[in-house]
Design an enzyme around this catalytic site. Structure first.
Site, PDB file in Angstrom:
ATOM      1  N   ASP A 126     -28.512  23.335  62.480  1.00  0.00           N
ATOM      2  CA  ASP A 126     -27.323  23.913  63.126  1.00  0.00           C
ATOM      3  C   ASP A 126     -27.058  23.075  64.380  1.00  0.00           C
ATOM      4  O   ASP A 126     -27.337  23.505  65.503  1.00  0.00           O
ATOM      5  CB  ASP A 126     -27.579  25.380  63.443  1.00  0.00           C
ATOM      6  CG  ASP A 126     -27.934  26.149  62.185  1.00  0.00           C
ATOM      7  OD1 ASP A 126     -27.032  26.417  61.385  1.00  0.00           O
ATOM      8  OD2 ASP A 126     -29.127  26.454  61.971  1.00  0.00           O
TER       9      ASP A 126
ATOM     10  N   GLY B  67     -38.060  26.226  56.697  1.00  0.00           N
ATOM     11  CA  GLY B  67     -37.335  25.655  57.842  1.00  0.00           C
ATOM     12  C   GLY B  67     -37.728  26.408  59.110  1.00  0.00           C
ATOM     13  O   GLY B  67     -38.116  25.806  60.123  1.00  0.00           O
ATOM     14  N   HIS B  68     -37.674  27.745  59.049  1.00  0.00           N
ATOM     15  CA  HIS B  68     -38.148  28.542  60.181  1.00  0.00           C
ATOM     16  C   HIS B  68     -39.641  28.266  60.420  1.00  0.00           C
ATOM     17  O   HIS B  68     -40.090  28.160  61.559  1.00  0.00           O
ATOM     18  CB  HIS B  68     -37.985  30.040  59.891  1.00  0.00           C
ATOM     19  CG  HIS B  68     -36.588  30.497  59.640  1.00  0.00           C
ATOM     20  ND1 HIS B  68     -36.144  30.900  58.399  1.00  0.00           N
ATOM     21  CD2 HIS B  68     -35.526  30.641  60.474  1.00  0.00           C
ATOM     22  CE1 HIS B  68     -34.877  31.266  58.477  1.00  0.00           C
ATOM     23  NE2 HIS B  68     -34.463  31.111  59.718  1.00  0.00           N
TER      24      HIS B  68
ATOM     25  N   SER C 256     -31.037  30.433  54.875  1.00  0.00           N
ATOM     26  CA  SER C 256     -31.138  31.810  54.373  1.00  0.00           C
ATOM     27  C   SER C 256     -30.016  32.123  53.390  1.00  0.00           C
ATOM     28  O   SER C 256     -30.196  32.890  52.452  1.00  0.00           O
ATOM     29  CB  SER C 256     -31.076  32.795  55.540  1.00  0.00           C
ATOM     30  OG  SER C 256     -32.080  32.467  56.483  1.00  0.00           O
ATOM     31  N   ARG C 257     -28.864  31.501  53.603  1.00  0.00           N
ATOM     32  CA  ARG C 257     -27.729  31.792  52.721  1.00  0.00           C
ATOM     33  C   ARG C 257     -27.902  31.147  51.338  1.00  0.00           C
ATOM     34  O   ARG C 257     -27.303  31.598  50.370  1.00  0.00           O
ATOM     35  CB  ARG C 257     -26.423  31.301  53.331  1.00  0.00           C
ATOM     36  CG  ARG C 257     -25.940  32.172  54.478  1.00  0.00           C
ATOM     37  CD  ARG C 257     -24.568  31.730  54.948  1.00  0.00           C
ATOM     38  NE  ARG C 257     -24.040  32.606  55.974  1.00  0.00           N
ATOM     39  CZ  ARG C 257     -24.287  32.464  57.271  1.00  0.00           C
ATOM     40  NH1 ARG C 257     -25.081  31.505  57.692  1.00  0.00           N
ATOM     41  NH2 ARG C 257     -23.766  33.307  58.146  1.00  0.00           N
TER      42      ARG C 257
ATOM     43  N   MET D  89     -32.585  34.935  62.385  1.00  0.00           N
ATOM     44  CA  MET D  89     -31.892  36.089  61.804  1.00  0.00           C
ATOM     45  C   MET D  89     -32.644  36.562  60.554  1.00  0.00           C
ATOM     46  O   MET D  89     -32.087  37.294  59.744  1.00  0.00           O
ATOM     47  CB  MET D  89     -30.445  35.739  61.478  1.00  0.00           C
ATOM     48  CG  MET D  89     -29.658  35.337  62.729  1.00  0.00           C
ATOM     49  SD  MET D  89     -27.906  35.701  62.634  1.00  0.00           S
ATOM     50  CE  MET D  89     -27.455  34.672  61.266  1.00  0.00           C
TER      51      MET D  89
END
Ligand code: AMP
Length: 251
Positions: free
Chosen positions: A148, A34-35, A184-185, A28
């Site tokens: 996740d 991490g990505h 991301s948050r 997203m």
């Protein structure tokens, strides 16, 4: 890197790649290391890497979470280029939902607990978009983070149930120096919240029981959605003011 916004255009590229192994990393955006670990792994294991950035409206159960979700496309494009990602699939919502979300992917067991209980509709939206993206990209392998964890289990379960011709590759959680999982948050945490946030992975990993961890977190000012032991892991979801953090560790 080719940026592709239309399904039809991707399918044209896809026809030229039939003899290539394709690795796919759905995201997203607001990309971080991490990505990055997923892109790196996909690059090592495939001829071609495709990333997608799509802030999927149907998986947000709160409209302000969707509105506040960080959007940093210029940074993301440079980040993807630095990992030598070959294609970025960057669709509009209308491209992904020509049916206006009248067709949905639902799972009835695993998706109703934990995240599913606290974020009603979230997993329907997630599974629907992942199914669509897997059908569009037609990759050999797709990469998902263990951060996740419930999402990863659900995607694996869907792929098996629907005989989707893709291999799901789980990737370990990448953490900052203070052990907080990159997310991301997290960029919305201020300095004080950030300091407090580090207690979450510390306690989740500790020898304390889930009840004791919940108590400690509450004392520190977290609002706790759940701390549970399941799937040989300890999983948790907490709020720091209006920012929700999730994490899990293998037991
Ligand atoms: P998102 O952009 O948050 O939807 O995440 C896209 C993918 O990156 C998902 O498979 C996540 O599980 C994975 N991911 C996000 N954060 C991390 C992290 N800190 N370590 C490993 N994978 C991650």
């Amino acid at each position: 890197m080719n940026i592709v916004t239309k399904v039809e255009s991707w399918l044209e590229f896809r026809k030229l790649l039939t003899d290539k192994k394709i690795g796919f990393v759905p995201t997203m955006g607001h990309l971080h290391d991490g990505h990055g670990s997923l892109f790196k792994r996909a690059k090592q294991e495939n001829d071609i890497v495709v990333a997608s950035i799509f802030i999927n409206p149907t998986q947000f159960n709160q409209s302000n979470d969707f509105a506040n979700y960080p959007r940093t496309l210029d940074h993301d494009v440079a980040f993807l280029q630095s990992f030598e990602v070959d294609y970025l699939f960057l669709p509009e919502a209308s491209e992904i939902y020509p049916d206006d979300y009248q067709f949905q992917m639902t799972e009835n067991v695993l998706s109703v607990e934990l995240e599913g209980e606290y974020r009603p509709g979230h997993f329907n939206g997630m599974l629907t978009v992942v199914l669509k993206l897997l059908n569009i990209i037609q990759a050999d392998r797709a990469y998902f983070g263990e951060k996740d964890y419930q999402q990863l289990l659900l995607v694996e379960k869907m792929v098996k149930a629907l005989f989707l011709p893709v291999k799901i590759i789980p990737c370990e959680t990448i953490r900052a120096k203070d052990n907080v999982a990159l997310s991301s948050r997290n960029s919305r945490l201020n300095e004080e919240q950030r300091l407090k946030a580090s207690h979450f992975p510390r306690l989740l990993q500790s020898e304390l029981s889930s009840f004791e961890i919940t108590d400690e977190l509450k004392k520190l000012g977290f609002k706790v959605d759940y701390i549970v032991e399941k799937w040989q892991r300890r999983l948790g979801a907490v709020w720091l003011d209006d920012i929700r953090l999730i994490d899990n560790f293998s037991l």
